[in-house]
Design a protein around this motif. Sequence first.
Motif, mmCIF file in Angstrom:
data_model
loop_
_atom_site.group_PDB
_atom_site.id
_atom_site.type_symbol
_atom_site.label_atom_id
_atom_site.label_comp_id
_atom_site.label_asym_id
_atom_site.label_seq_id
_atom_site.Cartn_x
_atom_site.Cartn_y
_atom_site.Cartn_z
ATOM 1 N N PRO A 58 -16.552 -90.632 11.822
ATOM 2 C CA PRO A 58 -17.795 -90.240 11.185
ATOM 3 C C PRO A 58 -18.581 -91.379 10.733
ATOM 4 C CG PRO A 58 -16.007 -89.316 9.777
ATOM 5 C CD PRO A 58 -15.384 -89.855 11.059
ATOM 6 N N THR A 59 -19.638 -91.590 10.682
ATOM 7 C CA THR A 59 -20.424 -92.823 9.756
ATOM 8 C C THR A 59 -21.622 -92.434 9.048
ATOM 9 O OG1 THR A 59 -21.732 -93.093 12.117
ATOM 10 C CG2 THR A 59 -19.577 -94.386 11.998
ATOM 11 N N ALA A 60 -22.231 -91.316 9.384
ATOM 12 C CA ALA A 60 -23.289 -90.937 9.001
ATOM 13 C C ALA A 60 -23.413 -89.490 9.073
ATOM 14 C CB ALA A 60 -24.524 -91.633 9.422
ATOM 15 N N LEU A 61 -24.497 -88.706 8.200
ATOM 16 C CA LEU A 61 -24.832 -87.336 8.208
ATOM 17 C C LEU A 61 -26.324 -87.383 8.491
ATOM 18 C CD1 LEU A 61 -23.020 -86.359 4.912
ATOM 19 C CD2 LEU A 61 -22.136 -86.173 7.117
ATOM 20 N N VAL A 62 -26.438 -86.413 9.412
ATOM 21 C CA VAL A 62 -28.110 -85.999 9.761
ATOM 22 C C VAL A 62 -28.555 -85.098 8.576
ATOM 23 C CG1 VAL A 62 -29.734 -85.043 11.541
ATOM 24 C CG2 VAL A 62 -27.416 -86.224 12.062
ATOM 25 N N ARG A 63 -29.602 -85.615 7.934
ATOM 26 C CA ARG A 63 -30.333 -84.856 6.806
ATOM 27 C C ARG A 63 -31.086 -83.599 7.397
ATOM 28 N NH1 ARG A 63 -33.907 -88.653 4.584
ATOM 29 N NH2 ARG A 63 -33.816 -89.586 6.753
ATOM 30 N N GLU A 64 -30.419 -82.558 6.630
ATOM 31 C CA GLU A 64 -31.329 -81.252 7.055
ATOM 32 C C GLU A 64 -32.902 -81.514 6.853
ATOM 33 O OE1 GLU A 64 -30.945 -76.494 5.916
ATOM 34 O OE2 GLU A 64 -30.244 -78.236 4.470
ATOM 35 N N ASP B 14 -24.757 -73.812 20.068
ATOM 36 C CA ASP B 14 -23.617 -73.160 21.183
ATOM 37 C C ASP B 14 -22.322 -72.995 20.266
ATOM 38 O OD1 ASP B 14 -25.540 -72.961 22.897
ATOM 39 O OD2 ASP B 14 -24.897 -75.038 24.075
ATOM 40 N N SER B 15 -22.176 -73.762 19.333
ATOM 41 C CA SER B 15 -20.767 -73.775 18.629
ATOM 42 C C SER B 15 -20.899 -73.054 17.408
ATOM 43 C CB SER B 15 -20.031 -75.100 18.444
ATOM 44 O OG SER B 15 -21.042 -75.708 17.597
ATOM 45 N N GLY B 16 -22.047 -72.323 17.131
ATOM 46 C CA GLY B 16 -22.267 -71.726 15.927
ATOM 47 C C GLY B 16 -22.001 -72.595 14.525
ATOM 48 N N ALA B 17 -22.434 -73.975 14.713
ATOM 49 C CA ALA B 17 -22.170 -74.975 13.536
ATOM 50 C C ALA B 17 -23.894 -74.967 12.986
ATOM 51 C CB ALA B 17 -22.093 -76.258 14.325
ATOM 52 N N ARG B 18 -24.093 -75.375 11.893
ATOM 53 C CA ARG B 18 -25.172 -75.588 11.082
ATOM 54 C C ARG B 18 -25.559 -76.925 10.700
ATOM 55 N NH1 ARG B 18 -25.223 -71.997 6.464
ATOM 56 N NH2 ARG B 18 -27.193 -72.491 5.999
ATOM 57 N N ALA B 19 -24.697 -77.919 11.092
ATOM 58 C CA ALA B 19 -25.095 -79.504 10.810
ATOM 59 C C ALA B 19 -24.624 -80.352 11.850
ATOM 60 C CB ALA B 19 -24.234 -79.520 9.411
ATOM 61 N N LEU B 20 -24.998 -81.582 11.784
ATOM 62 C CA LEU B 20 -24.586 -82.534 12.664
ATOM 63 C C LEU B 20 -24.130 -83.716 11.893
ATOM 64 C CD1 LEU B 20 -27.882 -82.589 14.753
ATOM 65 C CD2 LEU B 20 -25.836 -81.308 15.208
ATOM 66 N N TRP C 235 -37.197 -86.429 22.006
ATOM 67 C CA TRP C 235 -37.172 -88.172 22.144
ATOM 68 C C TRP C 235 -36.969 -88.730 20.741
ATOM 69 C CZ3 TRP C 235 -38.703 -88.068 26.803
ATOM 70 C CH2 TRP C 235 -39.189 -87.109 27.617
ATOM 71 N N VAL C 236 -36.518 -87.913 19.873
ATOM 72 C CA VAL C 236 -36.069 -88.735 18.624
ATOM 73 C C VAL C 236 -34.410 -88.740 18.607
ATOM 74 C CG1 VAL C 236 -35.902 -88.249 15.969
ATOM 75 C CG2 VAL C 236 -37.991 -87.960 17.250
ATOM 76 N N ALA C 237 -33.727 -89.778 18.438
ATOM 77 C CA ALA C 237 -32.392 -89.828 18.199
ATOM 78 C C ALA C 237 -31.679 -89.582 16.943
ATOM 79 C CB ALA C 237 -32.034 -91.401 18.781
ATOM 80 N N VAL C 238 -30.702 -88.840 16.976
ATOM 81 C CA VAL C 238 -30.351 -88.217 15.689
ATOM 82 C C VAL C 238 -30.030 -89.421 14.754
ATOM 83 C CG1 VAL C 238 -29.317 -85.971 16.663
ATOM 84 C CG2 VAL C 238 -27.755 -88.045 16.493
ATOM 85 N N GLY C 239 -29.553 -90.639 15.195
ATOM 86 C CA GLY C 239 -29.192 -91.622 14.109
ATOM 87 C C GLY C 239 -30.448 -92.331 13.493
ATOM 88 N N THR C 240 -31.891 -91.922 13.897
ATOM 89 C CA THR C 240 -32.750 -92.211 13.072
ATOM 90 C C THR C 240 -32.841 -91.322 11.956
ATOM 91 O OG1 THR C 240 -34.167 -90.957 14.603
ATOM 92 C CG2 THR C 240 -33.916 -93.271 15.139
ATOM 93 N N LEU C 241 -32.511 -90.223 11.973
ATOM 94 C CA LEU C 241 -32.400 -89.101 10.993
ATOM 95 C C LEU C 241 -31.278 -89.249 9.957
ATOM 96 C CD1 LEU C 241 -33.948 -86.012 12.973
ATOM 97 C CD2 LEU C 241 -35.229 -88.103 12.043
ATOM 98 N N ALA C 242 -30.247 -89.984 10.362
ATOM 99 C CA ALA C 242 -29.164 -89.854 9.453
ATOM 100 C C ALA C 242 -29.097 -90.946 8.424
ATOM 101 C CB ALA C 242 -27.783 -90.275 10.478
ATOM 102 N N PRO D 298 -19.689 -83.104 16.067
ATOM 103 C CA PRO D 298 -19.862 -84.819 15.938
ATOM 104 C C PRO D 298 -21.029 -85.020 17.052
ATOM 105 C CG PRO D 298 -17.730 -83.838 16.851
ATOM 106 C CD PRO D 298 -18.428 -82.642 16.501
ATOM 107 N N VAL D 299 -21.740 -85.918 16.767
ATOM 108 C CA VAL D 299 -22.695 -86.313 17.931
ATOM 109 C C VAL D 299 -22.579 -87.803 17.701
ATOM 110 C CG1 VAL D 299 -24.111 -84.221 18.187
ATOM 111 C CG2 VAL D 299 -24.719 -85.816 16.255
ATOM 112 N N GLU D 300 -22.972 -88.539 18.740
ATOM 113 C CA GLU D 300 -23.186 -90.076 18.747
ATOM 114 C C GLU D 300 -24.698 -90.469 18.249
ATOM 115 O OE1 GLU D 300 -21.731 -91.898 22.236
ATOM 116 O OE2 GLU D 300 -19.791 -91.462 21.869
ATOM 117 N N ALA D 301 -24.860 -91.676 17.576
ATOM 118 C CA ALA D 301 -26.415 -91.969 17.221
ATOM 119 C C ALA D 301 -27.414 -91.862 18.154
ATOM 120 C CB ALA D 301 -26.011 -93.212 16.494
ATOM 121 N N ASP D 302 -27.071 -92.108 19.454
ATOM 122 C CA ASP D 302 -28.182 -92.125 20.477
ATOM 123 C C ASP D 302 -28.455 -90.963 21.078
ATOM 124 O OD1 ASP D 302 -25.998 -91.947 21.640
ATOM 125 O OD2 ASP D 302 -26.307 -93.731 23.451
#
Length: 419
Positions: A333-339, A318-324, A352-359, A302-306
Amino acid sequence: MDQSGKSQDPQESVRPQPPEPPEQPDPPKAPAPGRKGGGGGILMGRPFGVPVYVAPSWFLVAALITWVFGGQLERVLPELGALRYLVSLFFAVAFYASVLVHELAHTVAALRFKLPVRRIQLQFFGGVSEIEKETETPGREFVLAFVGPLLSLVLAGVFYAGMALVEPDTVPGVLLAGLMLSNLIVAIFNLLPGLPLDGGRMLRAVVWKITGRPMSGTVAAAWVGRALAVTVLIGLPLLTHTGALGTARPEIGGADSLTDALLAAILAAIIWTGAGNSLRMARLRERLPDLTARTLTRRAVPVEADTPLSEGLRRANDSGARALVVVDRQGRPTALVREAAIVGVPDHRRPWVAVGTLAQDLREGMRVSAELAGEDLLEYLRATPATEYLVVEETGEIYGVLSTADVERAFVSAMARRP
């Protein structure tokens, strides 16, 4: 008529198919009757709520039937002149209306057994009723297969009775005789005991009942179907050439022999392919329970939008995950970051790109239970198309992200595996 996979025999009934992997775009709105539809043809109506499509190949067959039947009318009713082709066109339409009745018999039986029917399609060599699930018992399988040929036999009897009410050497007499004979042929052909014909489904039901294993019935009926294909390939031209089908041998020319051989080859190819498809779909259905949301899911952090994309990816690595998964301040949870969006961002821009802009915001239906598996999983994804889904535990805790691409790869792999 056919009832499984996309291969058809002359009037085979299409058997249940596993739900297709979900498609990416949102489903289109249902087209109006007479318009091009998503079913691969022209939507003609929705009897019993099931869409009926006419494939473009039907028009080719209708033209061929019109031409062939018109030639026969020229010998029987020469006084018709050019009007014989109009009568022949009416015969072609009436014949395919009979095919539709055959398919509707399968559809009504399936609906009575609470089996969903995706569509009916009239095409090159008959009709296809796409029933999406298997029957639960061999008895229901037998009934579902038998009702199609039964209705064709009933129609043949109705047309035969009608022949007694008209003069034989008239347009009504010739039409009724042609429809009686064609429906009789449809019924007899479909009762042949090999997949993908209705008779093959009946044989499958009998073997299933005896052995207690539906797969045993499918294997037996599929191999009988392949033997039937070889028999048609060799036997049909021989029967015609020897006059066993009612044509005197001296009257059979080279062109007729070539036509018979071509027709036999087409029929044999359709039956052989349909038998193989039925066997492959049965093997796939046995493996579908292995397709589970839990095993196909990519673990996510889990990550916050900013959060900068580079930081989100670092945490994932670091955690061995493959998605945000984007969460709010309360961790919901509010959104999924698209691969696909991540791949499109160059490495030097990621800080310089926030994950929220890709979700992509979580819509209704984009939350999948980690316990979903097999046909239930595929049906759920097909009903709510998306590229990624949030997978949650029964407690509502985030488990990970399920990618449509991963499901499709697993589906294709299951189809390709041999037993």
